[in-house]
Design a protein around this motif. Structure first.
Motif, mmCIF file in Angstrom:
data_model
loop_
_atom_site.group_PDB
_atom_site.id
_atom_site.type_symbol
_atom_site.label_atom_id
_atom_site.label_comp_id
_atom_site.label_asym_id
_atom_site.label_seq_id
_atom_site.Cartn_x
_atom_site.Cartn_y
_atom_site.Cartn_z
ATOM 1 N N TYR A 1 0.863 -1.186 0.000
ATOM 2 C CA TYR A 1 0.000 0.000 0.000
ATOM 3 C C TYR A 1 0.898 1.233 0.000
ATOM 4 O O TYR A 1 1.933 1.248 0.671
ATOM 5 C CB TYR A 1 -0.879 0.031 1.255
ATOM 6 N N VAL A 2 0.480 2.242 -0.760
ATOM 7 C CA VAL A 2 1.268 3.470 -0.824
ATOM 8 C C VAL A 2 0.430 4.633 -0.288
ATOM 9 O O VAL A 2 -0.667 4.899 -0.789
ATOM 10 C CB VAL A 2 1.682 3.800 -2.274
ATOM 11 N N HIS B 1 0.150 8.768 0.493
ATOM 12 C CA HIS B 1 0.705 10.055 0.065
ATOM 13 C C HIS B 1 -0.199 11.141 0.631
ATOM 14 O O HIS B 1 -1.414 11.107 0.405
ATOM 15 C CB HIS B 1 0.740 10.117 -1.463
ATOM 16 N N LEU C 1 -2.618 6.150 -2.170
ATOM 17 C CA LEU C 1 -2.337 6.577 -3.537
ATOM 18 C C LEU C 1 -2.384 5.392 -4.490
ATOM 19 O O LEU C 1 -2.803 5.510 -5.638
ATOM 20 C CB LEU C 1 -0.940 7.216 -3.574
ATOM 21 N N ALA C 2 -1.950 4.242 -4.021
ATOM 22 C CA ALA C 2 -1.908 3.047 -4.875
ATOM 23 C C ALA C 2 -1.796 1.818 -3.995
ATOM 24 O O ALA C 2 -1.438 1.912 -2.817
ATOM 25 C CB ALA C 2 -0.693 3.118 -5.798
ATOM 26 N N GLU C 3 -2.113 0.691 -4.571
ATOM 27 C CA GLU C 3 -1.906 -0.594 -3.897
ATOM 28 C C GLU C 3 -1.731 -1.666 -4.952
ATOM 29 O O GLU C 3 -2.164 -1.489 -6.103
ATOM 30 C CB GLU C 3 -3.083 -0.922 -2.980
ATOM 31 N N GLY C 4 -1.083 -2.741 -4.589
ATOM 32 C CA GLY C 4 -0.925 -3.830 -5.548
ATOM 33 C C GLY C 4 0.308 -4.655 -5.250
ATOM 34 O O GLY C 4 0.921 -4.527 -4.184
ATOM 35 N N GLU D 1 3.775 -3.959 -9.606
ATOM 36 C CA GLU D 1 2.743 -3.019 -10.081
ATOM 37 C C GLU D 1 2.946 -1.637 -9.462
ATOM 38 O O GLU D 1 2.843 -0.619 -10.133
ATOM 39 C CB GLU D 1 1.342 -3.513 -9.684
ATOM 40 N N VAL D 2 3.218 -1.651 -8.180
ATOM 41 C CA VAL D 2 3.323 -0.390 -7.448
ATOM 42 C C VAL D 2 4.559 0.409 -7.866
ATOM 43 O O VAL D 2 4.501 1.609 -8.095
ATOM 44 C CB VAL D 2 3.314 -0.685 -5.929
ATOM 45 N N ASN E 1 4.166 2.153 -11.102
ATOM 46 C CA ASN E 1 3.026 3.072 -11.201
ATOM 47 C C ASN E 1 3.541 4.528 -11.253
ATOM 48 O O ASN E 1 4.189 4.991 -10.306
ATOM 49 C CB ASN E 1 2.140 2.844 -9.970
ATOM 50 N N LYS F 1 2.154 7.311 -10.760
ATOM 51 C CA LYS F 1 1.701 8.155 -9.650
ATOM 52 C C LYS F 1 2.627 7.989 -8.426
ATOM 53 O O LYS F 1 2.894 8.923 -7.687
ATOM 54 C CB LYS F 1 0.271 7.763 -9.226
ATOM 55 N N VAL F 2 3.068 6.738 -8.237
ATOM 56 C CA VAL F 2 3.931 6.453 -7.081
ATOM 57 C C VAL F 2 5.302 7.079 -7.305
ATOM 58 O O VAL F 2 5.862 7.734 -6.410
ATOM 59 C CB VAL F 2 4.058 4.921 -6.862
#
Ligand SMILES: Nc1ncnc2c1ncn2[C@@H]1O[C@H](COP(=O)(O)OP(=O)(O)OP(=O)(O)O)[C@@H](O)[C@H]1O
Ligand SMILES: [Mg+2]
Length: 261
Positions: free
Chosen positions: A229-230, A232, A237-240, A244-245, A248, A250-251
């Motif tokens: 899990y990310v 921000h 902001l993102a998960e995976g 994948e993360v 990403n 955005k990450v």
């Protein structure tokens, strides 16, 4: 398909400090025997989330649920001792150890409802001597596994920062907890020892433990986690999966624009 129960579920948690929104509507889950990463730039809310889960902070909104293997229970609002008693232990970004005690002594004073501390039982040493011996055996075995046995009788004030970080993790493992929240366990630990630490985390998972790990050493962490899990600015902001993360955009952008990694 095998259904894996979630040992931890964070549902829509928000927490603010005055004008600072440290967490906003954050939801995440940790499957039993998972190794889950929680990353994000400095100040993104990672430690605050640990503080909410472990009873140091009460969330303004949202719920935290813990499943000890038998039943699911809501734990937000419990105090840190109650959360610990349920089977969740956390380590601190800045280790909280007794500096004037030795490495071994620090492991033996970890709170685990020791029978010797009950005033009535204390009068009957036979009831706790065996327990103390078992704890000492466990401490020695963990120190050996983490390569710290030669420091067993060294005072914590004389240890390197890296060894202090490792000892903080070992102290968590001395408890009967099922779920471990590790806050930057590899900070300041050289790469070889950091890999060794995460290999041990994997081994411990196969022995039945679950981990949620905050870490800035992303290149190392990603090799060992199942899911990430990310955070921000207090939001998810993102998960995976790790690959994948890390790919990403955005990450990547959050890390470049939003603080050091
Ligand atoms: N007790 C507090 N009082 C006021 N503000 C706080 C408190 N705890 C955290 N904050 C603020 O909440 C935000 C999130 O902080 P937090 O410590 O959770 O970040 P973090 O992701 O753990 O950062 P780092 O990677 O630097 O450890 C920050 O803006 C921080 O200043
Ligand atoms: Mg932090």
């Amino acid at each position: 398909m095998v259904l894996v129960a979630n040992i931890l579920e964070v549902k829509g948690v928000s927490k603010r400090f005055g004008g600072v929104v440290a967490l906003q509507d954050v939801s995440l889950s940790v499957p039993s025997q998972g190794i889950v990463g929680l990353i994000g730039p400095n100040g993104s809310g990672k430690t605050t989330l640990f503080n909410v889960v472990t009873g140091f902070y009460v969330p303004d909104k949202g719920e935290v649920w813990f499943n000890d293997g038998n039943r699911s229970e809501r734990i937000d609002g419990l105090n840190p001792n109650e959360v610990f008693a349920k089977g969740i232990v956390r380590t601190f970004q800045i280790p909280r150890l007794f500096k004037s005690l030795t490495v071994l002594e620090n492991l033996l004073v970890t709170p685990f409802a020791q029978k010797g501390e009950n005033p009535l039982k204390a009068l009957k040493p036979s009831s706790w001597i065996e327990e103390e011996r078992a704890l000492a055996r466990k401490a020695v075995s963990l120190l050996r596994r983490f390569g710290l046995l030669e420091y067993a009788n060294v005072r914590v004030s004389e240890l390197s920062g890296a060894h202090i970080k490792l000892l903080e993790t070992i102290r968590g493992l001395m408890t009967p907890a099922k779920l471990f929240l590790l806050d930057e366990p590899a900070a300041g630990v050289e790469a070889g020892a950091a890999h060794e630490l995460f290999r041990l985390v994997r081994e411990l998972r196969s022995e039945g433990y679950t981990f949620l790990i905050v870490e800035h050493r992303i290149e190392i962490l990603m090799q060992y986690v199942d899911y990430v899990y990310v955070l921000h600015n207090g939001q998810l902001l993102a998960e995976g999966k790790p690959e994948e993360v890390t790919s990403n955009p955005k990450v990547v952008e959050a890390y470049i624009g939003g603080g050091s990694a």
